[in-house]
Design an enzyme around this catalytic site. Sequence first.
Site, mmCIF file in Angstrom:
data_model
loop_
_atom_site.group_PDB
_atom_site.id
_atom_site.type_symbol
_atom_site.label_atom_id
_atom_site.label_comp_id
_atom_site.label_asym_id
_atom_site.label_seq_id
_atom_site.Cartn_x
_atom_site.Cartn_y
_atom_site.Cartn_z
ATOM 1 N N CYS A 254 0.865 -1.189 0.000
ATOM 2 C CA CYS A 254 0.000 0.000 0.000
ATOM 3 C C CYS A 254 0.897 1.233 0.000
ATOM 4 C CB CYS A 254 -0.958 0.001 1.179
ATOM 5 S SG CYS A 254 -1.833 -1.574 1.409
ATOM 6 N N ALA A 255 1.805 1.262 -0.975
ATOM 7 C CA ALA A 255 2.961 2.168 -0.953
ATOM 8 C C ALA A 255 2.685 3.575 -1.464
ATOM 9 C CB ALA A 255 4.102 1.560 -1.777
ATOM 10 N N PRO A 257 1.590 7.340 -1.951
ATOM 11 C CA PRO A 257 2.315 7.940 -3.086
ATOM 12 C C PRO A 257 3.836 7.784 -3.052
ATOM 13 C CG PRO A 257 1.776 9.633 -1.497
ATOM 14 C CD PRO A 257 1.203 8.352 -0.939
ATOM 15 N N GLY A 258 4.360 6.991 -2.131
ATOM 16 C CA GLY A 258 5.787 6.686 -2.167
ATOM 17 C C GLY A 258 6.641 7.375 -1.126
ATOM 18 N N LYS A 260 6.918 6.727 2.060
ATOM 19 C CA LYS A 260 7.564 5.754 2.945
ATOM 20 C C LYS A 260 8.563 4.892 2.177
ATOM 21 C CE LYS A 260 3.442 5.855 5.805
ATOM 22 N NZ LYS A 260 2.582 6.545 4.809
ATOM 23 N N ASP A 277 1.019 -1.190 -4.768
ATOM 24 C CA ASP A 277 -0.226 -0.496 -4.430
ATOM 25 C C ASP A 277 -1.310 -0.956 -5.391
ATOM 26 O OD1 ASP A 277 -0.902 2.081 -2.545
ATOM 27 O OD2 ASP A 277 -2.249 1.963 -4.274
ATOM 28 N N ASP A 303 -3.047 -6.206 -5.486
ATOM 29 C CA ASP A 303 -3.946 -6.264 -4.337
ATOM 30 C C ASP A 303 -3.217 -6.983 -3.209
ATOM 31 O OD1 ASP A 303 -5.950 -7.043 -2.470
ATOM 32 O OD2 ASP A 303 -7.483 -6.959 -4.031
ATOM 33 N N ASP A 322 1.244 -0.284 5.373
ATOM 34 C CA ASP A 322 0.522 0.956 5.693
ATOM 35 C C ASP A 322 -0.906 0.739 5.201
ATOM 36 O OD1 ASP A 322 -0.278 3.492 6.272
ATOM 37 O OD2 ASP A 322 0.852 4.469 4.674
ATOM 38 N N CYS A 375 -3.192 5.527 9.410
ATOM 39 C CA CYS A 375 -3.366 6.928 9.819
ATOM 40 C C CYS A 375 -4.772 7.085 10.393
ATOM 41 C CB CYS A 375 -3.099 7.892 8.664
ATOM 42 S SG CYS A 375 -4.076 7.582 7.178
#
Length: 429
Positions: A254-255, A257-258, A260, A277, A303, A322, A375
């Site tokens: 789930c990277a 927009p990058g 992390k 992602d 997925d 994430d 988050c």
Amino acid sequence: MKKQNNLRSLAAQAVEQVVEQGQSLSNVLPPLQQKVADKDKALLQELCFGVLRTLSQLEWLINKLMSRPMTGKQRTVHYLIMVGFYQLLYTRVPPHAALAETVEGAVSIKRPQLKGLINGVLRQFQRQQETLLNEFATSDARFLHPGWLVKRLQNAYPTQWQRIIEANNQRPPMWLRVNRTHHTRDGWLGLLEDAGMKGYPHPDYPDAVRLETPAPVHALPGFAEGWVTVQDASAQGCAVFLAPQNGEHILDLCAAPGGKTTHILEVAPEADVLAVDIDEQRLSRVYDNLKRLGMKATVKQGDGRYPAQWCGEQQFDRILLDAPCSATGVIRRHPDIKWLRRDRDIAELAQLQAEILDAVWPRLNPGGTLVYATCSVLPEENRDQIKAFLQRTPDAALSETGTPDQPGQQNLPGGEEGDGFFYAKLIKK
């Protein structure tokens, strides 16, 4: 047509698309920004964010001042009046200009016959403002959050819920991440001072800097060269807990927009990173971030529930998950979240998170680390999620973050601190 006049109607249309059609402001706003002069872009953003932040209050005022709601093709006028209220309450736009420009906005949305109505409602508000605001201060709408979310926060945080709500209703600070492969944090803070700006280091996250005053990225020393990235302090905690090492195989799931992904590579430049992602469109931002920072990672669309589809039989030394979540910890940055989420979403998200956790855990090498992060501030997605995972996963052990009864570390949003964020560090036995 004057650009300024059009501004209010554009803001009204943006808010309408968020509230009525369930679209994200981050998708709606950029195309509208292209329609206004550069000097007006900041005001358009302020009006959109501000109206969404205070939507409960503006809706309450409309219900007090209008005998019946605007519906159908006149619905945009409903939001145009909100834009007018917001300017009168919260901006430095002179009241006469706020009124004139908002009324003129009716022409832009092809409702010129309603100019008199808009003018009348806004002037009535001006006359009754003090009385109305006193009444509003005791209403349920005063929290500026949907009722279902207020109840969840009250249940989860009996003594802290009001502080969370107050933080959500504030403007967020601007946090940056200094690229340690280019500069030490102290060294970059010196460059920032030379540029006439001031920043403050975070006590717990070694790359994090808070700007005293938010600034455009092009004004930041070395932004284009990759010396610094905009990233909230709490989001930087992910790489801190993950503690990546050079030479390791690391999965960032789930990277997009990058932010992390690139932080992992700043900490461990020789790590072999796979960034995955589900959203192909958002993956373009992962590529953009890697390019600006001069980094390399393998990027795939996939997925999280079906790792065989995007990594075959590959195993990893460390995994950062994430997880998709309610984003209730970042409402101050994305006020549209309050109106895009529904109470029923929370159980669905918790189920999805559990499925992804169960699917990727077998891909972690023995002795490896998985950091589960959201988050969110809701226990169903965080502590409850990890507690249930530990109970059904005998080879998982909690490390550094909480206890088995209260697993994980929950950061709450607040003041100049980072956003609401949750981390659980898990080790495979």
